[in-house]
Design a protein around this motif. Structure first.
Motif, PDB file in Angstrom:
ATOM      1  N   SER A 105       0.820  -1.222   0.000  1.00 56.55           N
ATOM      2  CA  SER A 105       0.000   0.000   0.000  1.00 56.55           C
ATOM      3  C   SER A 105       0.848   1.265   0.000  1.00 56.55           C
ATOM      4  N   HIS A 106       2.090   1.168   0.462  1.00 57.01           N
ATOM      5  CA  HIS A 106       2.944   2.362   0.462  1.00 57.01           C
ATOM      6  C   HIS A 106       3.171   2.892  -0.952  1.00 57.01           C
ATOM      7  N   LYS A 147       0.326   5.190  -1.506  1.00 57.21           N
ATOM      8  CA  LYS A 147       0.267   6.263  -0.505  1.00 57.21           C
ATOM      9  C   LYS A 147       1.325   7.332  -0.747  1.00 57.21           C
ATOM     10  N   GLN A 148       2.429   6.954  -1.392  1.00 57.49           N
ATOM     11  CA  GLN A 148       3.495   7.917  -1.647  1.00 57.49           C
ATOM     12  C   GLN A 148       3.089   8.865  -2.780  1.00 57.49           C
TER      13      GLN A 148
END
Length: 98
Positions: free
Chosen positions: A37-38, A41-42
């Motif tokens: 998920s990062h 999200k970034q």
């Protein structure tokens, strides 16, 4: 010209967001171990993948994918055509080199 520039900038930002979503979904479909998920999200042109230097070296040697040794990759350099290859490489690196 400012209006034209802002439209082009928005299009470029939207494309990078789309590449993030496509990569995230491709890793999810492959059931690549880990929480990716990062990636979505970034923000910005680069993404920290979370891959270690051994995994990065594996991807360079086996898949000819190049990124910094700490796992940072350029999202702007991806396209819909190259996302599956990157996802395959990440999946292989993560599953073979934990």
């Amino acid at each position: 010209m400012f209006d034209e520039w802002t439209l082009e900038l928005k299009a470029m930002a939207d494309r990078i967001i789309s590449m993030r979503e496509q990569l995230f979904n491709a890793l999810k479909i492959r059931e690549t171990p880990g929480d990716w998920s990062h990636i979505i999200k970034q923000i910005g042109m680069f993404t920290f993948t979370g891959l270690n230097s051994d995994q990065v070296a594996f991807m360079r040697q086996e898949y000819h994918i190049y990124m910094t040794s700490d796992g940072r990759i350029s999202m702007a350099g991806l396209s819909s055509r190259t996302v599956p290859h990157l996802a395959d490489a990440i999946h292989a690196a993560v599953t073979k080199l934990k």
